[in-house]
Design a protein around this motif. Structure first.
Motif, short mmCIF file in Angstrom:
data_model
loop_
_atom_site.label_atom_id
_atom_site.label_comp_id
_atom_site.label_asym_id
_atom_site.label_seq_id
_atom_site.Cartn_x
_atom_site.Cartn_y
_atom_site.Cartn_z
N UNK A 292 0.84 -0.97 0.10
CA UNK A 292 0.09 -0.18 0.27
C UNK A 292 0.98 0.92 0.05
N UNK A 293 1.93 1.19 0.82
CA UNK A 293 3.22 2.37 0.79
C UNK A 293 4.19 2.66 -0.26
N UNK A 294 3.88 1.96 -1.46
CA UNK A 294 4.53 1.90 -2.83
C UNK A 294 3.67 2.97 -3.48
N UNK A 295 2.45 1.91 -3.20
CA UNK A 295 1.82 3.13 -3.61
C UNK A 295 0.15 4.06 -3.32
N UNK A 296 1.10 4.79 -2.17
CA UNK A 296 0.48 6.01 -1.40
C UNK A 296 0.03 6.88 -2.59
N UNK A 297 -1.40 7.69 -2.09
CA UNK A 297 -1.88 8.31 -2.92
C UNK A 297 -1.84 9.53 -1.38
N UNK A 298 -1.09 9.51 0.23
CA UNK A 298 -1.28 11.21 0.67
C UNK A 298 -0.28 11.81 -0.18
N UNK A 299 -0.46 12.89 0.13
CA UNK A 299 0.84 14.57 -0.41
C UNK A 299 1.91 14.02 0.39
N UNK A 300 1.64 14.04 1.44
CA UNK A 300 2.36 14.51 2.82
C UNK A 300 3.75 13.49 2.52
N UNK A 301 2.89 11.94 3.05
CA UNK A 301 3.93 11.30 2.41
C UNK A 301 4.78 11.37 0.85
N UNK A 302 4.00 11.47 -0.33
CA UNK A 302 4.78 11.46 -0.97
C UNK A 302 5.54 13.48 -1.25
N UNK A 303 5.21 14.07 -0.80
CA UNK A 303 6.13 14.39 -0.25
C UNK A 303 7.38 14.55 0.48
N UNK A 304 7.10 14.00 1.32
CA UNK A 304 8.27 13.30 2.11
C UNK A 304 9.54 12.83 1.58
N UNK A 305 8.61 11.31 0.31
CA UNK A 305 9.54 10.36 0.03
C UNK A 305 10.94 11.88 -0.73
N UNK A 306 10.33 12.52 -1.46
CA UNK A 306 11.03 13.61 -2.44
C UNK A 306 12.20 14.14 -2.31
N UNK A 307 11.55 14.71 -0.47
CA UNK A 307 12.82 15.63 0.01
C UNK A 307 13.49 14.44 0.60
N UNK A 308 13.53 13.21 0.74
CA UNK A 308 14.45 12.80 1.13
C UNK A 308 14.86 11.85 0.63
N UNK A 309 15.01 11.99 -0.90
CA UNK A 309 15.00 11.29 -2.40
C UNK A 309 14.80 9.79 -2.29
N UNK A 310 14.03 9.23 -1.49
CA UNK A 310 13.55 8.12 -2.17
C UNK A 310 12.27 7.92 -2.96
#
Length: 608
Positions: A292-310
């Motif tokens: 589920x996490x690899x398909x998340x639509x939560x914008x907060x998590x998506x932005x956090x992943x961008x910040x962490x370069x994941x």
């Protein structure tokens, strides 16, 4: 004395002539003392030598003698206590529907009582507060319950206590602050806390506030006088909150209409971050939660992943534990964890971006503060005149409460002793403790309860509050008790190894086979192998301050070559050289870089 513990024999029989790799044929004997342990996350990787009991070992350097993958898998399962066909099938093919409140031991009567009270609060439009905690577990669980109740039409507000101003868990100060901010509170539901909050629950009851506790921590002898207690130690706090929320989803037509399960991804985050055993229900929740996490639509998590370069599609337990969780935890450590909760719940892309940036910068500051505190603590221990005791007890006025748990963990890595680190306050001092295998820290701490204000936690990690005037007395008592209780064997750093194999058996098939046991974590470690008499063909420093080693290994009289990374072992570079034959302990990794990928070893230890 430190040693490698190899758990299984693995027999290799090429072309019918038995060549037996006897994994029990060697005893490890330490070359170094406790005071000279290496630093960093690979601190268990220590130089050792071997006393052979038998010298029979194969030297073949090609792949013509392939082992049976089925036999290897059987041994890996055996090492994890999984023996029968039914147990293996259950492990490899877990079913989410098998994770229920019954299966994890939640009291059915208490659960139903909690559900009825929450439904009444919703129907009567009573004010509900979801009272969480400031770590990943508390934040994720709070998000789940708040989103669930809000979707049901509840009048509900999430609340995360401030670490410094209110302290851990449900407290008199916390309840008073809520009353000042929110009018006519009728019900408090705790998440990841409350099981030892007897005084706070009594205070709430006197103020006509019902309390439902959802928690997973170890209870004390006397349970709080709460309206209902939804509790198990088999899950993390978010796991408990998730199962409670699922009970409402089963019964609510409105919730049934929602597409997909957006909460399972939060359960995966919390379960990994809270270091609960990844077996049984926890492993099932993480396995499906990662998907589920690899398909998340939560914008907060998506932005956090961008910040962490994941890369979203490549998130595994490592990325959660070492990259995502530290960022979510950073706010609660140094500032206020409500911003981490807001990140998880927001639907606004701009706000998510700003919050992700704030979490990232706060985490960098957390790293700086932790590093300085760890250096100060280690120097203090090494420079003391007396011999290092079995229990490390370190306290200072400059230590920030938010990082003392991390510091305690680093001290365990450095000295391999149970560690208690305290932030000294004017009236009260806060402590965080970390343990070693076999030593129950929370039980040990509660043995001095007459000197403590409060205490809570788990066998491997705990915390407490003590009046500052009693610090010296407490230190003397705990050190004396530890000297009697802690066996020297507990202070032996042990590297558990699944089996010994020839290095040339490492290939894509073996890697893919090992991955079937994922997700890896506490109680389900990534399989570790040993290979003997391999030759170092190349070696160089990598990383800041030459902290890590990049190596290439080969087998004598063979074309086989494989690269390896040894994290945190830069300070051991003088122990071995290019051309040396060594024994290595390692896990198998798939290194992905610039669109290409190839197998590499992650070195756990090297023995010249």
């Amino acid at each position: 004395m430190k040693k490698w513990e190899i758990q299984s024999k693995f027999k290799v029989q090429p072309f019918g002539s038995a060549q037996v790799f006897d994994s029990e044929a060697f005893e490890a004997v330490s070359l170094s003392t406790l005071s000279s342990r290496p630093k960093g996350p690979q601190a268990e990787s220590v130089a050792q030598t071997f006393v052979p009991r038998t010298q029979s070992r194969g030297t073949r350097g090609d792949k013509s003698s392939k082992f049976k993958v089925e036999e290897l898998v059987r041994l890996l399962f055996q090492n994890r206590g999984i023996k029968t066909k039914k147990e293996i099938d259950k492990f490899l093919n877990p079913k989410l529907e098998n994770v229920t409140t019954d299966s994890v031991g939640i009291n059915k009567k208490q659960l139903q009582k909690a559900i009825k009270r929450i439904k009444k609060a919703i129907e009567d439009k009573e004010q509900i507060v979801v009272f969480g905690d400031y770590d990943v577990d508390g934040i994720c669980g709070t998000a789940i319950l708040w989103e669930t109740l809000h979707a049901m039409g509840a009048k509900v507000t999430p609340y995360i206590p401030h670490r410094i101003d209110e302290g851990y868990g449900l407290s008199l100060t916390g309840i008073s602050n809520i009353k000042n901010q929110i009018a006519k509170i009728a019900l408090i539901i705790t998440v990841d806390n409350g099981i030892v909050a007897n005084e706070a629950v009594d205070f709430a009851n006197k103020n006509n506030i019902d309390v439902i506790i959802t928690d997973h921590h170890v209870p004390s002898k006397k349970m709080p006088n709460a309206y209902a207690i939804v509790h198990t130690t088999k899950l993390c706090g978010t796991g408990v909150a998730y199962l409670l929320s699922q009970e409402f989803k089963v019964q609510s037509e409105k919730l049934k209409m929602e597409k997909g399960d957006t909460h399972l991804e939060l359960v995966a985050l919390a379960t990994v971050a809270d270091l609960v055993p990844l077996i049984g229900a926890n492993r099932t929740l993480v396995k499906f939660g990662l998907e589920k996490l690899q398909k998340t639509k939560r914008v907060g998590l998506l932005e956090l992943f961008k910040e962490a370069v994941i890369n979203l599609k490549e998130i595994r337990t490592y990325e959660i534990g070492h990259i995502i969780a530290p960022r979510l935890n950073a706010m609660g450590r140094l500032e206020y964890a409500m911003d981490s909760l807001r990140l998880l719940c927001t639907k606004n892309a701009d706000r998510a971006r700003n919050l992700a940036s704030k979490l990232g910068s706060t985490n960098k500051e957390r790293q700086r503060v932790t590093g300085e505190t760890v250096s100060h603590a280690i120097d203090g221990i090494k420079n003391q005149k007396e011999k290092i005791k079995k229990l490390l007890f370190v306290a200072h006025e400059s230590y920030q409460q938010g990082v003392i748990g991390l510091v305690a963990g680093k001290l365990v890595e450095e000295f391999y002793r149970p560690a208690i680190v305290l932030s000294i306050g004017e009236k009260y001092s806060k402590a965080s403790a970390r343990s070693v295998s076999g030593f129950n820290m929370i039980e040990f701490i509660r043995g001095a309860s007459e000197l403590l204000v409060d205490a809570g936690g788990h066998p491997m990690a705990a915390g407490f509050t003590v009046e500052t005037v009693k610090l010296i007395l407490l230190k003397e008592m705990l050190e004396k008790k530890a000297h009697k209780l802690i066996d020297e064997n507990m202070l032996t750093r042990l590297l558990r190894i699944d089996m010994e194999i020839p290095l040339f058996y490492v290939d894509t098939e073996l890697y893919n086979t090992v991955q079937k046991l994922a997700p890896f974590g506490m109680a389900n470690p990534e399989p570790t192998f040993v290979s003997r008499n391999v030759v170092i063909e190349d070696m160089r420093f990598v990383g800041r301050e030459n902290k890590h080693l990049k190596l290439k290994f080969k087998i004598k009289n063979s074309e086989f070559r494989i690269e390896a990374i040894a994290f945190g072992m830069g300070d051991r570079a003088s122990e071995f050289h290019v051309g040396d034959s060594v024994d290595i302990a390692y896990t198998i990794d798939l290194n992905k870089w610039n669109g290409s990928q190839k197998l590499q070893l992650k070195i756990r230890d090297i023995k010249p």
